[in-house]
Design an enzyme around this catalytic site. Structure first.
Site, PDB file in Angstrom:
ATOM      1  N   HIS A   1      -0.557  -6.888  -6.240  1.00  0.00           N
ATOM      2  CA  HIS A   1      -0.422  -8.205  -5.109  1.00  0.00           C
ATOM      3  C   HIS A   1       0.066  -9.290  -4.992  1.00  0.00           C
ATOM      4  O   HIS A   1      -0.792 -10.112  -6.839  1.00  0.00           O
ATOM      5  CB  HIS A   1      -0.787  -7.190  -3.169  1.00  0.00           C
ATOM      6  CG  HIS A   1      -2.391  -8.426  -3.328  1.00  0.00           C
ATOM      7  ND1 HIS A   1      -2.759  -9.485  -4.281  1.00  0.00           N
ATOM      8  CD2 HIS A   1      -3.115  -7.743  -3.296  1.00  0.00           C
ATOM      9  CE1 HIS A   1      -4.149  -9.315  -3.654  1.00  0.00           C
ATOM     10  NE2 HIS A   1      -4.400  -8.157  -3.584  1.00  0.00           N
TER      11      HIS A   1
ATOM     12  N   CYS B   1      -7.716  -5.190  -5.471  1.00  0.00           N
ATOM     13  CA  CYS B   1      -7.052  -4.972  -5.830  1.00  0.00           C
ATOM     14  C   CYS B   1      -6.498  -5.268  -7.813  1.00  0.00           C
ATOM     15  O   CYS B   1      -7.528  -6.207  -8.206  1.00  0.00           O
ATOM     16  CB  CYS B   1      -5.812  -5.805  -5.222  1.00  0.00           C
ATOM     17  SG  CYS B   1      -6.093  -4.471  -3.525  1.00  0.00           S
TER      18      CYS B   1
END
Length: 336
Positions: free
Chosen positions: A151, A159
């Site tokens: 992202h 992440c």
């Protein structure tokens, strides 16, 4: 009369400010709405076409944690993949080694897949797609956690975070390939570039016991330029198996598995080794390719892009953040 003029000007000014504010708000909403729809930059599209790669060709993603890099590879007409672009990862979670549990702030390592349902155009981190952790093997091994994404917003607790500018481009690669019919995009996450030197540096790392299949997949791809085929059995990964292996980690493995590889021809291997000394380990893989000369006619004469430059073996810290202008450089593709 003067009072009337002042009131008129005040109303006019208020109207102008209202319209300007409304347009700014609409502009922001439009930008947010269309970030997920932005096409690839023209220079990238032109490079793909000029090197005889179909725009709708499948892609393969690789992530290297220590080097903080995400690679986008794309299939040539003969099925071999070319490196299109390398993007710096702005941030990732934890240290080298696989993610084990929810809340450990670790980024996973392993073999994952991106499907159409994984796209998150409305992510609060600008744009995102889910890599598919935990997969069946992770669950079989008791690993927990979810929503591991690539992202934007450059912030991560597990992440793989990119800058907002770069996630738009990576998202476009993924979105377009899925829209063109690629049902699942492999994304393979490695602790580092798994050269012999790096494996030696981490010989005492507690996670070393989990890296066997990753090392095997890394080496196989160096030989074939084809994304490794991954299976699961016996609570482990199986890479490029000759005997069919499914995706059930609880199933028993076949007695004989074997390996299915289509090695590069000697001519192609020599050219790739000359262009990128790190592509083939000195001696060993080149000899392996030379022994494969009996099937060299099977391959076309198309060449592939060299691997991206590697940092010095002694470097262990993540690279310092860079401006977007310096990020995501195009990879030169070798001419036919």
């Amino acid at each position: 009369m003067l009072v009337w003029r002042l009131m008129t000007r005040a109303r006019w000014l208020a109207a102008v400010l209202f319209v300007a504010g409304s347009l700014a708000a609409l502009g922001s909403a439009y930008a947010a709405e269309t970030a997920a729809e932005k096409p690839l930059p023209p220079a990238v599209e032109a490079s793909i076409i000029l090197h005889s790669i179909a725009p709708e060709a499948p892609i393969y993603l690789r992530v290297f944690k220590e080097e903080s890099e995400l690679e986008v590879w794309k299939a040539r007409p003969n099925g071999r993949y070319a490196l299109i672009k390398t993007f710096p990862v702005c941030n990732w979670g934890g240290t080298i080694g696989p993610k084990q549990s929810r809340g450990d702030r670790m980024s996973p390592e392993g073999f994952y897949n991106i499907t159409p349902s994984a796209l998150k155009p409305d992510s609060k981190y600008h744009l995102a797609f889910n890599i598919g952790y935990p997969n069946a093997l992770d669950r079989s091994l008791g690993r927990t956690g979810n929503f591991i994404m690539v992202h934007g917003n450059c912030v991560s607790v597990g992440c793989f975070a990119m800058s907002d500018t770069l996630i738009e481009e990576i998202y476009a690669f993924v979105r377009d390939s899925l829209a063109a019919g690629q049902t699942s995009i492999p994304i393979h996450v490695f602790p580092f570039r798994m050269t012999a030197e790096n494996m030696k540096r981490y010989a005492d790392n507690p996670a070393r016991g989990t890296w066997g299949p990753l090392k095997e997949a890394y080496d196989d791809f160096s030989e074939t330029r084809e994304p490794p085929k991954i299976g699961m059995c016996g609570k482990r990964y199986v890479v490029n198996s000759l005997t069919p292996v499914g995706m059930n980690p609880e199933a028993a493995c076949p007695v004989l598995i074997g390996k299915r590889l289509a090695p590069l021809s000697p001519r192609k291997a020599k050219k790739l080794a000359k262009a990128d000394p790190d592509f083939l380990a000195p001696g060993q893989k080149l000899k392996f390719a030379q022994k494969s000369s009996d099937i060299s006619d099977f391959f076309s004469s198309t060449l592939f892009g060299p691997a991206s430059p590697q940092p010095p073996a002694a470097a262990t810290n993540r690279p310092a953040p860079q401006s977007d202008a310096a990020l995501g450089s195009m990879q030169p593709l070798l001419q036919r």
